[in-house]
Motif scaffolding. Structure first.
Motif, mmCIF file in Angstrom:
data_model
loop_
_atom_site.group_PDB
_atom_site.id
_atom_site.type_symbol
_atom_site.label_atom_id
_atom_site.label_comp_id
_atom_site.label_asym_id
_atom_site.label_seq_id
_atom_site.Cartn_x
_atom_site.Cartn_y
_atom_site.Cartn_z
ATOM 1 N N LYS A 42 12.857 6.536 -3.930
ATOM 2 C CA LYS A 42 11.536 7.152 -3.957
ATOM 3 C C LYS A 42 10.467 6.156 -3.520
ATOM 4 O O LYS A 42 9.551 6.487 -2.775
ATOM 5 N N GLU A 43 10.589 4.914 -3.969
ATOM 6 C CA GLU A 43 9.616 3.877 -3.644
ATOM 7 C C GLU A 43 9.615 3.556 -2.157
ATOM 8 O O GLU A 43 8.556 3.365 -1.546
ATOM 9 N N SER A 44 10.810 3.506 -1.561
ATOM 10 C CA SER A 44 10.893 3.186 -0.138
ATOM 11 C C SER A 44 10.260 4.272 0.723
ATOM 12 O O SER A 44 9.786 4.004 1.824
ATOM 13 N N MET A 45 10.232 5.503 0.216
ATOM 14 C CA MET A 45 9.626 6.599 0.968
ATOM 15 C C MET A 45 8.103 6.618 0.833
ATOM 16 O O MET A 45 7.420 7.228 1.649
ATOM 17 N N ALA A 46 7.574 5.967 -0.202
ATOM 18 C CA ALA A 46 6.131 5.996 -0.451
ATOM 19 C C ALA A 46 5.396 4.820 0.162
ATOM 20 O O ALA A 46 4.171 4.843 0.270
ATOM 21 N N LEU A 47 6.112 3.764 0.567
ATOM 22 C CA LEU A 47 5.456 2.571 1.116
ATOM 23 C C LEU A 47 4.875 2.862 2.488
ATOM 24 O O LEU A 47 5.568 3.326 3.388
ATOM 25 N N VAL A 48 3.583 2.585 2.648
ATOM 26 C CA VAL A 48 2.897 2.840 3.912
ATOM 27 C C VAL A 48 2.707 1.543 4.696
ATOM 28 O O VAL A 48 2.915 1.484 5.899
ATOM 29 N N VAL A 70 0.868 -1.177 0.000
ATOM 30 C CA VAL A 70 0.000 0.000 0.000
ATOM 31 C C VAL A 70 0.904 1.226 0.000
ATOM 32 O O VAL A 70 1.753 1.379 0.884
ATOM 33 N N TRP A 71 0.692 2.092 -0.990
ATOM 34 C CA TRP A 71 1.557 3.241 -1.209
ATOM 35 C C TRP A 71 0.783 4.539 -1.033
ATOM 36 O O TRP A 71 -0.435 4.578 -1.224
ATOM 37 N N LEU A 72 1.513 5.599 -0.717
ATOM 38 C CA LEU A 72 0.957 6.943 -0.814
ATOM 39 C C LEU A 72 1.056 7.358 -2.280
ATOM 40 O O LEU A 72 2.153 7.577 -2.802
ATOM 41 N N ALA A 73 -0.094 7.459 -2.939
ATOM 42 C CA ALA A 73 -0.100 7.686 -4.384
ATOM 43 C C ALA A 73 0.565 9.008 -4.752
ATOM 44 O O ALA A 73 1.310 9.085 -5.727
ATOM 45 N N ALA A 74 0.311 10.046 -3.969
ATOM 46 C CA ALA A 74 0.887 11.355 -4.279
ATOM 47 C C ALA A 74 2.406 11.329 -4.191
ATOM 48 O O ALA A 74 3.095 12.009 -4.952
ATOM 49 N N ARG A 75 2.931 10.534 -3.286
ATOM 50 C CA ARG A 75 4.385 10.478 -3.145
ATOM 51 C C ARG A 75 5.021 9.713 -4.305
ATOM 52 O O ARG A 75 6.107 10.052 -4.764
ATOM 53 N N LEU A 76 4.322 8.682 -4.812
ATOM 54 C CA LEU A 76 4.831 7.983 -5.988
ATOM 55 C C LEU A 76 4.773 8.875 -7.218
ATOM 56 O O LEU A 76 5.654 8.823 -8.089
ATOM 57 N N ALA A 77 3.707 9.700 -7.299
ATOM 58 C CA ALA A 77 3.545 10.559 -8.465
ATOM 59 C C ALA A 77 4.443 11.786 -8.419
ATOM 60 O O ALA A 77 4.664 12.445 -9.432
ATOM 61 N N LYS A 78 4.979 12.085 -7.246
ATOM 62 C CA LYS A 78 5.816 13.265 -7.078
ATOM 63 C C LYS A 78 7.150 13.081 -7.781
ATOM 64 O O LYS A 78 7.763 12.018 -7.735
ATOM 65 N N VAL A 79 7.600 14.120 -8.437
ATOM 66 C CA VAL A 79 8.904 14.069 -9.092
ATOM 67 C C VAL A 79 9.993 14.067 -8.023
ATOM 68 O O VAL A 79 10.045 14.946 -7.162
ATOM 69 N N ALA A 80 10.837 13.061 -8.055
ATOM 70 C CA ALA A 80 11.874 12.928 -7.035
ATOM 71 C C ALA A 80 12.930 14.012 -7.183
ATOM 72 O O ALA A 80 13.132 14.572 -8.268
ATOM 73 N N ALA A 81 13.592 14.325 -6.076
ATOM 74 C CA ALA A 81 14.693 15.280 -6.108
ATOM 75 C C ALA A 81 15.798 14.755 -7.022
ATOM 76 O O ALA A 81 15.998 13.545 -7.137
ATOM 77 N N PRO A 82 16.510 15.638 -7.697
ATOM 78 C CA PRO A 82 17.571 15.197 -8.616
ATOM 79 C C PRO A 82 18.563 14.276 -7.916
ATOM 80 O O PRO A 82 19.003 14.542 -6.798
ATOM 81 N N GLY A 83 18.886 13.179 -8.596
ATOM 82 C CA GLY A 83 19.862 12.251 -8.056
ATOM 83 C C GLY A 83 19.274 11.097 -7.274
ATOM 84 O O GLY A 83 19.996 10.162 -6.940
#
Length: 586
Positions: A529-535, A510-523
């Motif tokens: 990004k995926e590890s930060m969105a997993l709830v 189960v993911w935070l959809a907005a966080r997956l859709a967010k453009v990640a910081a450069p680099g």
């Protein structure tokens, strides 16, 4: 405890990475960006997909517990008695608080509550003082009694407690429930609040929430049985009510030579008044909102693969292995129309409105039918079998996914199409986001799920004068690569906040959809990004039936997710208590 030779202290870069993760997860966006730039963690190439959200707090908590145990262990291995809170930012001095016999009782004694104060002579001032004390005592007893009643109703505190000094400074002890513990705290009591389980005696293949009665869930099994459950929105307070097994009536038992009748498709009417379930021998079972048998209709001569209701609940359609689509009258089960334009099994159906629907088949064709018309209104095609078609919330665009590894979006009015390419194997499923921002998620046999930005579809459709031209390819916002088997089911919650992905390996994320859709910081990599969105995640056991397919279904109004995976259990994940990094495994 000896330290392993392979254990090394964390580097400053690793600590910086955990701090950056904590800032981002806590919503400190500006601080996170500044810290990430100054520490240059993006250049370090960390692969943190295995690190769950809340990792920094979890590690600090475990380290503090280790220091506390180490500090209170004597040289001979005995325990040093102490109940003074152990804090990371304060010097610790061992000691004991008030003796147990002097501590207040957790709950009032019955004889104390019933005892009357002794009558004695007192002056006016003393009487007023006694009355004030009595009033205070009654208030305290009432508070304790109320807390006691809550505990009797099931709102028990976790047995593992954190001890901290009372505000009065007397060193009192206080139990803290699992709800207020830091993210990542692994508590059995906390897990029971997250998940409840519903059982059949046969592997469960389908589940469906009632869109009108949002606490009602139907489950269908491999042996043809159905159950209708009442699932409270807060399962920690009330368990799911027991549901009787709804078997086929005796006169509707399988034909001779057929071992069993399996529930292959099942959906509630949008108004919540009827449940239609289809079987592998071509039957359609109609039941009312309580699950009671109403009728059985049959026109198909092969297995039914898909079933869908019209938007007004007056009609429903079924698609079968016999290449036909049948339209049924909902109130009496009368067949109204048969479409036989497909040259292969009909795999998917979705209604546009009350009299128009889209169908997809293994013949690679998509037809849009209108109830009163003789020929299809529209015809679209792929290069492979069609696995799913689904209209967007505005009913203007139709998404389709296929074995040709491609997902396409079609403009219903102009016929213009857009393509989403990137999967390396068959695209099994697709779903639209219910939010204002147009997002599309796809699940594939290549073990990944992809999130697509469909905003350009609307802009191109309204500005382009060439209706027949192909639109440009869709932008992939993120590719989820944490599953170890084909992703067969994806679903957004009713608010669009959460996205669930399910794989044949039994894993549901189960993911935070907005966080997956967010453009990640450069680099930053997709893994970071995926590890930060997993709830939250759930691991089911291996399926035991003849049919293996993971399915996730969200409730229409509450943040509850039903998970079926070919086992005799349906798991209900309750996201109302969600904390970053929480998990539940069977």
């Amino acid at each position: 405890m000896p330290v392993s030779a392979t254990t090394t202290p964390p580097s400053s870069d690793e600590i910086n990475y955990l701090i950056a993760r904590y800032l981002d997860e806590s919503g400190f966006t500006h601080s996170y960006y500044s810290f990430a730039q100054e520490s240059r963690i993006a250049a370090k190439g960390f692969q943190g997909s295995h690190i769950l959200p809340g990792a920094l707090i979890n590690l600090l908590h475990k380290g503090l517990l280790y220091l506390e145990v180490e500090h209170h262990t004597n040289l001979d291995g005995s325990e040093r008695k102490c109940d003074v809170p152990f804090r990371v930012a304060e010097p610790h001095t061992c000691g004991l608080s008030e003796p147990a016999e002097l501590r207040p009782l957790k709950r009032p004694r019955k004889d104390d509550a019933a005892a009357a104060p002794a009558a004695k002579k007192r002056d006016k001032k003393g009487a007023q003082a006694d009355k004030g004390a009595e009033r205070t005592e009654k208030t305290e007893r009432g508070d304790r009694r109320e807390k006691g009643e809550k505990i009797e109703k099931g709102e028990k505190l976790d047995e593992r407690v954190l001890e901290r000094a009372g505000k009065s400074g007397k060193g009192g002890r206080e139990k803290v429930s699992a709800d207020v513990l830091e993210p990542g705290f692994d508590s059995k009591q906390a897990e029971t609040k997250m998940i409840s389980k519903l059982y059949h005696t046969s592997p469960i293949l389908r589940s469906a929430w009632n869109g009108s009665k949002t606490d009602t869930l139907a489950t269908g099994a491999e042996d043809g049985s159905l159950r209708v459950w009442r699932v409270p929105s807060m399962p920690r307070n009330l368990p799911a009510s027991a549901a009787p097994v709804l078997s086929l009536p005796d006169h509707l038992k399988p034909d001779s030579g057929v071992a069993t009748v399996t529930i292959s498709a099942m959906e509630w009417a949008p108004n919540g008044e009827q449940l239609a379930a289809a079987t592998t021998d071509g039957r359609v079972l109609l039941r009312n909102s309580s699950g009671e048998f109403v009728d059985c209709v049959r026109h198909h001569n092969a297995a039914i693969y898909t079933l869908a209701w019209s938007t007004g609940s007056t009609l429903f359609a079924t698609g079968s292995h016999d290449h036909t689509v049948v339209i049924w009258q909902a109130d009496n089960g009368v067949m109204r129309r048969t479409f036989d334009f497909h040259l292969g099994p009909v795999m998917t159906i979705d209604w546009h409105n009350e009299d128009t629907l889209a169908t997809g088949s293994a013949d690679s064709k998509i037809f849009i039918f209108q109830f009163g018309e003789i020929t299809p209104l529209k015809e679209f095609s792929h290069m492979g079998e069609i696995n799913k078609v689904v209209w967007d919330p505005t009913k203007k665009y139709l998404a389709s996914c296929s074995d040709d590894r491609e997902t396409r979006i079609w403009d219903f009015v102009t016929g213009k199409q857009w393509s989403a390419k990137g999967h390396t194997d068959s695209v099994q499923t697709c779903e639209w986001s219910p939010g204002k921002r147009k997002l599309l998620v796809t699940g594939s046999a290549d073990h990944t799920a992809r999130l697509w930005d469909v905003k350009d579809v609307v802009e191109d459709s309204s500005s382009s004068s060439n209706a027949s031209a192909r639109g440009k390819a869709l932008d992939c916002l993120h590719s989820i690569s944490s599953h170890g088997a084909p992703v067969t089911s994806v679903a957004f919650s009713h608010t669009g906040r959460y996205l669930a992905t399910a794989s044949l390996d039994g894993r549901v994320n189960v993911w935070l959809a907005a966080r997956l859709a967010k453009v990640a910081a450069p680099g930053f990599s997709d893994k970071q990004k995926e590890s930060m969105a997993l709830v939250r995640w759930y691991q089911a056991e291996s399926g035991s039936g003849d049919f293996l397919e993971a399915q996730v279904r969200w409730s229409a109004e509450s943040e509850q997710l039903a998970i079926s995976h070919g086992t005799t259990t349906v798991a209900i994940l309750n996201m109302s208590d969600a904390r970053p990094g929480a998990s539940a495994a069977q």
